[in-house]
Design an enzyme around this catalytic site. Structure first.
Site, mmCIF file in Angstrom:
data_model
loop_
_atom_site.group_PDB
_atom_site.id
_atom_site.type_symbol
_atom_site.label_atom_id
_atom_site.label_comp_id
_atom_site.label_asym_id
_atom_site.label_seq_id
_atom_site.Cartn_x
_atom_site.Cartn_y
_atom_site.Cartn_z
ATOM 1 N N LYS A 1 -14.035 13.848 56.631
ATOM 2 C CA LYS A 1 -14.105 15.315 57.701
ATOM 3 C C LYS A 1 -15.674 15.434 58.359
ATOM 4 O O LYS A 1 -16.437 15.351 57.557
ATOM 5 C CB LYS A 1 -13.917 16.060 56.763
ATOM 6 C CG LYS A 1 -14.263 17.573 57.709
ATOM 7 C CD LYS A 1 -13.237 18.816 56.892
ATOM 8 C CE LYS A 1 -13.988 20.363 57.634
ATOM 9 N NZ LYS A 1 -13.810 21.767 57.174
ATOM 10 N N LYS B 1 -10.679 13.603 59.911
ATOM 11 C CA LYS B 1 -10.559 14.621 60.905
ATOM 12 C C LYS B 1 -11.894 14.654 61.068
ATOM 13 O O LYS B 1 -13.152 14.289 60.866
ATOM 14 C CB LYS B 1 -10.217 16.530 60.062
ATOM 15 C CG LYS B 1 -10.691 17.109 60.965
ATOM 16 C CD LYS B 1 -11.398 18.646 59.247
ATOM 17 C CE LYS B 1 -11.489 19.551 60.310
ATOM 18 N NZ LYS B 1 -11.727 20.920 59.525
HETATM 19 C C1 PBG Z 1 -12.640 25.323 57.145
HETATM 20 C C2 PBG Z 1 -12.443 24.619 57.985
HETATM 21 C C3 PBG Z 1 -12.550 23.859 59.060
HETATM 22 C C4 PBG Z 1 -11.612 23.444 60.085
HETATM 23 C C5 PBG Z 1 -10.625 23.522 59.137
HETATM 24 N N1 PBG Z 1 -11.290 23.947 58.066
HETATM 25 C C6 PBG Z 1 -14.135 24.357 59.888
HETATM 26 C C7 PBG Z 1 -15.457 23.581 59.688
HETATM 27 O O1 PBG Z 1 -15.471 23.347 58.719
HETATM 28 O O2 PBG Z 1 -16.271 24.112 59.942
HETATM 29 C C8 PBG Z 1 -11.400 22.640 61.616
HETATM 30 C C9 PBG Z 1 -10.520 22.839 62.181
HETATM 31 C C10 PBG Z 1 -9.872 23.003 63.397
HETATM 32 O O3 PBG Z 1 -11.188 22.881 64.218
HETATM 33 O O4 PBG Z 1 -9.030 22.744 64.004
HETATM 34 N N2 PBG Z 1 -14.362 23.954 56.647
HETATM 35 ZN ZN ZN Z 2 -15.320 25.571 55.318
#
Ligand code: PBG
Ligand code: ZN
Length: 340
Positions: free
Chosen positions: A210, A263
């Site tokens: 991520k 992601k």
């Molecule tokens: C929570 C989370 C996020 C997303 C999924 N789980 C936001 C982040 O990490 O700031 C992002 C999903 C999206 O942008 O559609 N940690």
């Molecule tokens: Zn988070």
């Protein structure tokens, strides 16, 4: 006959002739290793603690924050069209819901645990995936518990996040998906699932690779989860960090992940392909995140391209790179588009 013979004389190698293989629409579809199907799609849902809420999210076209009472009416037609899976995100709107420990994350009367129970009861064939993180529930908006200096306390965060994942699993989630990026959380969650005797029935999908960056803005609007200070660059991966992503994927496989997720998706197709190579015996998921979805909508609205065409092109790239599961806000659209 003699003119015919000269017209087919080809000077180069016969392997130069490619058009026949894709001259027909059906033949074109055969050129893809994987075609998007409804089974591949997971639809993200924002569930609030206000039961009757149904509020559009301005930066995320056609997406809403919904309360519990709105979920079943909204999902019923989608399930009828072939929706197989959702991913739940809790959005506490009650101003007292947030604290430094993210206590509300596993509140049994909170929106996520209630939604898990409701959807399990109402839609026996719907696969319930739940995002596991603290940022929606912490007063500081970071994805864990903090040290005094504002950095993540890894030990405490992992302890807490694995408790939250276990609570979701015990409430009936088919799949828990930790998105916090604390080191060691996959192992901690797996061990708690084993200890509770439910590890054989609960799938652990790791947000293994991520990346930090600009593509989560609309999500943070939707979930009210923007950090109150600083950023997430010390726990989400640096966008150039291919080696780090490979290490995180290998680590999470070893820690007991059942699915590896990458992601965002379209800017990280090389990482999806790395995941397919490194975790070759596991399904690979890709999250087409809020910013990717919003960009495609904005460009379509500006006349740059057709929305449906680009939605399909984007997922074709994601599948070609190696993903077999796509988490996407386009899911309701795809259910329509794939039916015709
Ligand atoms: C929570 C989370 C996020 C997303 C999924 N789980 C936001 C982040 O990490 O700031 C992002 C999903 C999206 O942008 O559609 N940690
Ligand atoms: Zn988070």
């Amino acid at each position: 006959a003699s003119t015919r013979a000269t017209s087919v004389s080809i000077s180069g190698d016969i392997s130069s002739q490619l058009h026949a293989g894709y001259s027909h629409p059906l033949a074109r579809s055969w050129q893809a290793e994987r075609q998007l199907t409804k089974e591949m799609l997971i639809y993200p849902l924002f569930v609030t603690d206000n039961p009757d809420e149904e509020t559009p999210i301005p930066s995320l076209p056609n997406q809403y924050r919904r309360g519990l009472n709105r979920l079943v009416p909204f999902l019923t037609p989608l399930v009828r069209k072939g929706l197989r899976s959702v991913m739940l995100f809790g959005v506490p709107l009650n101003p007292n819901a947030k604290d430094p420990l993210g206590t509300a994350a596993d509140d049994p009367s909170g929106p996520v645990i209630q939604a898990i129970r409701l959807l399990r009861a109402q839609f026996p064939n719907l696969y319930i995936t739940v995002d596991v993180c603290l940022c929606e529930y912490t007063s500081h908006g970071h994805c864990g518990i903090l040290c005094d200096d504002g950095s993540l306390n890894n030990t405490q965060s992992v302890e807490r996040i694995s408790d939250v994942a276990l609570a979701y699993a015990l409430a009936g989630a088919h799949c828990v998906a930790p998105s916090d990026m604390n080191d060691g959380r996959v192992r901690a969650i797996k061990l708690k699932l084993i200890e509770a005797g439910i590890s054989h029935q609960v799938l652990l999908m790791s947000y293994a690779a991520k990346f930090s960056g600009s593509l989560y803005g609309p999500f943070r609007d939707a979930a009210g989860s923007a950090p109150s200070f600083g950023d997430r660059k010390c726990y989400q991966l640096p966008p150039g960090g291919r080696g780090l992503a490979r290490r995180a994927i290998v680590r999470d496989v070893a820690e007991g992940a059942d699915i590896i997720m990458v992601k965002p998706a379209s800017n990280f197709l090389d990482i999806i392909s790395d995941a397919k190579e490194l975790a070759k015996d596991m399904p690979i998921a890709a999250y087409q995140v809020s910013g990717e979805y919003a960009m495609i909508h904005a460009a379509a609205k500006a006349g740059v391209f057709d929305l449906k065409e680009m939605a399909f092109e984007s997922t074709q790239g994601i599948l070609r790179a190696g993903a077999g599961i796509v988490i996407s806000y386009f899911t309701p659209d795809f259910l329509d588009w794939l039916s015709t």
